[in-house]
Design a protein around this motif. Structure first.
Motif, PDB file in Angstrom:
ATOM      1  N   ALA A  54       0.850  -1.190   0.000  1.00  0.00           N
ATOM      2  CA  ALA A  54       0.000   0.000   0.000  1.00  0.00           C
ATOM      3  C   ALA A  54       0.886   1.241   0.000  1.00  0.00           C
ATOM      4  O   ALA A  54       0.441   2.337  -0.337  1.00  0.00           O
ATOM      5  CB  ALA A  54      -0.908  -0.009   1.222  1.00  0.00           C
ATOM      6  N   GLN A  55       2.161   1.078   0.364  1.00  0.00           N
ATOM      7  CA  GLN A  55       3.099   2.196   0.364  1.00  0.00           C
ATOM      8  C   GLN A  55       3.571   2.554  -1.040  1.00  0.00           C
ATOM      9  O   GLN A  55       4.272   3.537  -1.229  1.00  0.00           O
ATOM     10  CB  GLN A  55       4.326   1.862   1.226  1.00  0.00           C
ATOM     11  N   GLY A  57       2.578   3.262  -5.256  1.00  0.00           N
ATOM     12  CA  GLY A  57       1.493   3.963  -5.943  1.00  0.00           C
ATOM     13  C   GLY A  57       0.558   3.007  -6.661  1.00  0.00           C
ATOM     14  O   GLY A  57      -0.408   3.435  -7.283  1.00  0.00           O
ATOM     15  N   ARG A  59      -2.333   0.206  -7.293  1.00  0.00           N
ATOM     16  CA  ARG A  59      -3.621  -0.165  -6.713  1.00  0.00           C
ATOM     17  C   ARG A  59      -4.329  -1.129  -7.678  1.00  0.00           C
ATOM     18  O   ARG A  59      -3.803  -1.440  -8.737  1.00  0.00           O
ATOM     19  CB  ARG A  59      -4.487   1.083  -6.486  1.00  0.00           C
ATOM     20  N   SER A 356      -9.529   2.904  -0.885  1.00  0.00           N
ATOM     21  CA  SER A 356      -8.078   3.124  -0.958  1.00  0.00           C
ATOM     22  C   SER A 356      -7.367   1.970  -1.648  1.00  0.00           C
ATOM     23  O   SER A 356      -6.191   2.076  -1.989  1.00  0.00           O
ATOM     24  CB  SER A 356      -7.513   3.319   0.449  1.00  0.00           C
ATOM     25  N   THR A 360      -5.111   5.227  -6.077  1.00  0.00           N
ATOM     26  CA  THR A 360      -4.494   6.063  -5.047  1.00  0.00           C
ATOM     27  C   THR A 360      -5.327   7.326  -4.821  1.00  0.00           C
ATOM     28  O   THR A 360      -5.500   7.768  -3.701  1.00  0.00           O
ATOM     29  CB  THR A 360      -3.059   6.472  -5.441  1.00  0.00           C
ATOM     30  N   ASN A 361      -5.851   7.865  -5.919  1.00  0.00           N
ATOM     31  CA  ASN A 361      -6.658   9.081  -5.816  1.00  0.00           C
ATOM     32  C   ASN A 361      -8.130   8.688  -5.685  1.00  0.00           C
ATOM     33  O   ASN A 361      -8.908   8.806  -6.625  1.00  0.00           O
ATOM     34  CB  ASN A 361      -6.399   9.939  -7.067  1.00  0.00           C
ATOM     35  N   TYR A 375      -1.481   6.327 -12.471  1.00  0.00           N
ATOM     36  CA  TYR A 375      -0.401   5.798 -11.631  1.00  0.00           C
ATOM     37  C   TYR A 375       0.767   6.767 -11.574  1.00  0.00           C
ATOM     38  O   TYR A 375       1.181   7.308 -12.600  1.00  0.00           O
ATOM     39  CB  TYR A 375       0.086   4.450 -12.190  1.00  0.00           C
ATOM     40  N   THR A 378       5.558   6.189  -5.760  1.00  0.00           N
ATOM     41  CA  THR A 378       5.828   6.882  -4.502  1.00  0.00           C
ATOM     42  C   THR A 378       7.339   6.935  -4.279  1.00  0.00           C
ATOM     43  O   THR A 378       8.107   6.273  -4.988  1.00  0.00           O
ATOM     44  CB  THR A 378       5.189   6.145  -3.321  1.00  0.00           C
TER      45      THR A 378
ATOM     46  N   TRP B 118      -3.210  -4.979  -0.600  1.00  0.00           N
ATOM     47  CA  TRP B 118      -2.002  -4.156  -0.660  1.00  0.00           C
ATOM     48  C   TRP B 118      -1.306  -4.046   0.685  1.00  0.00           C
ATOM     49  O   TRP B 118      -0.185  -3.577   0.779  1.00  0.00           O
ATOM     50  CB  TRP B 118      -2.338  -2.769  -1.224  1.00  0.00           C
TER      51      TRP B 118
END
Lengths: 412, 207
Positions: A54-55, A57, A59, A356, A360-361, A375, A378, B118
Motif C-alpha cells: 500500500a506504500q 502507488g 492499486r 483506498s 491512489t486518488n 499511476y 511513490t 495491498w
C-alpha cells in the motif's frame, strides 16, 4: 590511439580520449557507493514487504508500476550488448573493435537487473520456488522466466567462451555456435517480454501483434545506445582503446534502429486511429492526453538522435553520447507509455464507489481518478528502484575491476 | 459436471448495494475490499443519471468476477493459483499459492473485479464474520468473488443472490436446461459484459 580518419572534429575528441589509468581509487569509491545504494535499496524493499505494498502507488486499477516498467526497459537494454557482439561473429563480419566482452557484460548486468525488478514487484517473493514447482506453461510470464533465465546463463557462457578463446583455448567454430544460440535467445527474450503485454486482449493499448517486433527494435535502440555510452566512457577513462571508426559504425547502426522503432510507432498509431473507434482514445491519450509528455520526449529525443547519427559532422563523441542518452531516455518514456497506458483506459468506466485499494486518488469519482495519470510512483518505489539499479552498477563495476574485459588481439 | 452461472435482472435491481454488503459479510472481506460492486450507468457520480431532466437515463450494473468460460486470468497465472474448477466451472483463487505477481489483474478485462491485498488485511470488526469455512485472507495476494464456493459446496447459493431484496439475482447450472438460469437466459433478452473480448462470461444481465 589509432589514426582517425573521420574528420578533424572527431579526431580532436578521440585524440584526447585515453586520459590516465583506469581503476584505482575512483573505481573503488564507485564500488563502495554502488554497494551502499544496493544495501539501502534492500532495506527499503524490507520496508515495502513488512509495511505492505500500500506504500507504493500501485492499486487494483493500476496493478503494475515503476518496477514492471523498469523490467521491460532493462530487458531491452540487455539486448544491445549481446546482439552487437554476437551478430557480427555469427555473420562472419569484422565487428566493432573488440568491445564484445564489455558489451556482453553490460547485457549480463541488465538481465540481472530485469530479474531483480520482477522480484521486488512480487507480493510474495518467498513463494518464488513455486514457479519451478507449479509452472503453468501457458503463462507468458512463465515463458519469460524460462527464457530470461536461459538468456542469463547463455550470456555468461558466451562471455566465458570468449575469454577462453582469447586465452588460446577452444575453437572459433565453437564460439560462433555459442554466439548464434545467444543471438536467437536475445531476440526471443524480447518477444516473450512483449507477449506478457501484447497477448492481453483486455488492454487496448497492449493488444497488437506488432508489440513483439517493436520490443526487439526498441531493445536494439537502447541496447546499442548503452554500449555506445559505456565504451565511449571507458575509452575516456583509459580502460580500453577504440578506433573512432567503430564508434561511428555503431552510431550509424543506432540511427537505423531508431528509424525502425519510430516507423513501428507510426504504423501502430495509424492502425489505432484509422478505424476511428476505441483506438482513437489510445492515440489522443498519447499525443495530447495524460501521457503526452512521455510521448513527445520520446519522439523529439529519437528525432534528434537520428539527426546526430546520420550527420557526419555531428558524429563527435560528446554528441554521440548525448544522442545515445536521448535514445535511452526516449525508450524509457516508451516503456512508461506502454505500462501506464495499459491501465489508463478502463474497460468498465461507469461510476462506482472507490476505496483506498482501488486507486491512489480515491477521493473523487472514477473519472477524476483517470483525469491525470492513474499511476505515479511513490518515494519508496523510487528508492527500491534506485537500490536495484545500484546492484546493477555494482555488478558492472566489479566486472570491470576483476574480469579481463579489455579488447585483445583475438577480440571481436 | 456443471457450469454455474448467474442471471441478474437489471429491471429489478435498485442499486441498494445489499449484494455488496452480503458478499462482504459472508466472505469476511478486509477493509477497502469489495468483490461485488454496483456500477451506475449514468452520470460521473454514483447514483446520478446521464442527461438533462427530463431526458435522463440511469441503470445499475452489479459487477463481480464473471467466472468466464474462457477466462483470460487462468492461462496467464504462472503458478496456476487462479484456476477453473472442473466440477462447477467456477474460477477460483488459491491464496496459498498466489505469488502476488498480479499478472491476472493485468489480463482480466473486467476493470476492478480482481483485488489485491495491498497491506495486512484489516477489519472494522474485532472478530471474523460470515462463513466459518472460508479461506483466511492474506496480505499481498490477489482475491476475488468465488461465487461463494464454500456455500456451493454445501448445496447453497451465493450470498449476494440470497440477500438481494429485489430478487434480481438468479443462480444455477447452465448445463441443466431446467435450471432457473437456463430458463431465464432462454426466455429473456440479455446482455453480457465485454463480449468482444471473447472471454465468454457466465454472468448474464437480463434487460
Amino acid at each position: 590511439m589509432s589514426e582517425n580518419k573521420q574528420g578533424s572534429a572527431c579526431a580532436a575528441v578521440s585524440g584526447a580520449a585515453p586520459t590516465g589509468r583506469f581503476g584505482g581509487r575512483g573505481l573503488n569509491v564507485a564500488i563502495v557507493v554502488a554497494a551502499a545504494v544496493t544495501v539501502a535499496g534492500l532495506a527499503l524493499w524490507g520496508v515495502q514487504l513488512s509495511g505492505g505494498m500500500a506504500q507504493t502507488g500501485m492499486r487494483n486499477l493500476d496493478s503494475w508500476g515503476l518496477y514492471i516498467t523498469m523490467f521491460m526497459f532493462l530487458v531491452g537494454l540487455s539486448a544491445g550488448g549481446l546482439i552487437i557482439s554476437s551478430a557480427p561473429r555469427v555473420l562472419g563480419l569484422s565487428g566493432f573493435g573488440g568491445i564484445s566482452k564489455v558489451a556482453v557484460w553490460t547485457s549480463v548486468c541488465c538481465t540481472v537487473l530485469a530479474i531483480g525488478f520482477v522480484v521486488v514487484d512480487l507480493g510474495q517473493p518467498l513463494r518464488l520456488w513455486e514457479l519451478f514447482a507449479y509452472s503453468n506453461l501457458s503463462s507468458p510470464l512463465m515463458w519469460d522466466i524460462v527464457v530470461l533465465g536461459t538468456y542469463l546463463v547463455l550470456s555468461v557462457v558466451y562471455l566465458w567462451a570468449m575469454l577462453r578463446y582469447e586465452g588460446g583455448k577452444g575453437s572459433e567454430r565453437g564460439l560462433r555456435a555459442v554466439s548464434a544460440v545467444a543471438l536467437v535467445c536475445a531476440v526471443l527474450v524480447h518477444s516473450v517480454t512483449a507477449w506478457i503485454f501484447g497477448l492481453q486482449q483486455g488492454r487496448e493499448m497492449w493488444h497488437t501483434a506488432l508489440l513483439a517486433p517493436w520490443f526487439v527494435s526498441s531493445a536494439l535502440v537502447c541496447g546499442v545506445a548503452l554500449v555506445l555510452v559505456v565504451v565511449i566512457a571507458l575509452r575516456r577513462t583509459g580502460y580500453l582503446q577504440l578506433d573512432q571508426r567503430h564508434i561511428v559504425q555503431m552510431a550509424k547502426l543506432l540511427g537505423v534502429f531508431v528509424c525502425v522503432d519510430l516507423y513501428f510507432f507510426g504504423c501502430d498509431l495509424l492502425t489505432e486511429a484509422f478505424p476511428q473507434s476505441d483506438g482513437v482514445e489510445v492515440v489522443s491519450m498519447l499525443v495530447t492526453g495524460q501521457l503526452a509528455p512521455f510521448f513527445w520526449v520520446e519522439i523529439v529525443g529519437c528525432a534528434i538522435c537520428v539527426v546526430v547519427c546520420f550527420t557526419p559532422r555531428l558524429r563527435t563523441s560528446p554528441l554521440i553520447v548525448t544522442a545515445s542518452i536521448l535514445a535511452i531516455v526516449g525508450i524509457f518514456c516508451k516503456r512508461v507509455q506502454l505500462l501506464v497506458g495499459g491501465f489508463q483506459l478502463p474497460n468498465l468506466d461507469q461510476a462506482v464507489v472507490l476505496t483506498s485499494s482501488t486507486v491512489t486518488n480515491a477521493g473523487g469519482t472514477l473519472a477524476d481518478a483517470y483525469q491525470g495519470l492513474v499511476y505515479w510512483p511513490t518515494a519508496l518505489e523510487f528508492g527500491v528502484a534506485l537500490g536495484v539499479i545500484g546492484l546493477g552498477a555494482l555488478l558492472l563495476l566489479l566486472g570491470l575491476k576483476y574480469l579481463p574485459l579489455q579488447p585483445t588481439e583475438r577480440s571481436h | 459436471m456443471a457450469r454455474y452461472a448467474m442471471a441478474i435482472d437489471t429491471k429489478r435491481c435498485v442499486g441498494c448495494n445489499a449484494c455488496s454488503m452480503a458478499c462482504k459479510m459472508t466472505n469476511n472481506l478486509p477493509d477497502g475490499t469489495w468483490w461485488t460492486r454496483v456500477l451506475t450507468e449514468g452520470g460521473d457520480e454514483v447514483d446520478t443519471p446521464a442527461g438533462i431532466f427530463p431526458e435522463v437515463s440511469m441503470r445499475y450494473v452489479t459487477v463481480s468476477c464473471q467466472h468466464c468460460d474462457n477466462p483470460a486470468c487462468v492461462k496467464v497465472c504462472p503458478v496456476g493459483a487462479t484456476y477453473k474448477d472442473p466440477e462447477t466451472g467456477v474460477v477460483r483463487q488459491d491464496y496459498d499459492k498466489c505469488i502476488g505477481c498480479r499478472m491476472c489483474m493485468a489480463a482480466c478485462p473486467y476493470t476492478g473485479v480482481r483485488s489485491f491485498n495491498w497491506e495486512e488485511p484489516g477489519y472494522s470488526i474485532d472478530h471474523a464474520v460470515g462463513d466459518a469455512d472460508i479461506a483466511a485472507h492474506q496480505k499481498h495476494v490477489v482475491e476475488k468473488c468465488t461465487f461463494c464456493y464454500q456455500r456451493l459446496a454445501r448445496g447453497e447459493t451465493p450470498a449476494c443472490m440470497d440477500l438481494c431484496p429485489a430478487r434480481a439475482r438468479h443462480f444455477g447450472d447452465l448445463d441443466d436446461p431446467d435450471s432457473e438460469v437456463s430458463q431465464l437466459v432462454g426466455e429473456r433478452s440479455y446482455e453480457q459484459l465485454l463480449t468482444s473480448e471473447g472471454t465468454k462470461p457466465s454472468v448474464y444481465y437480463l434487460v
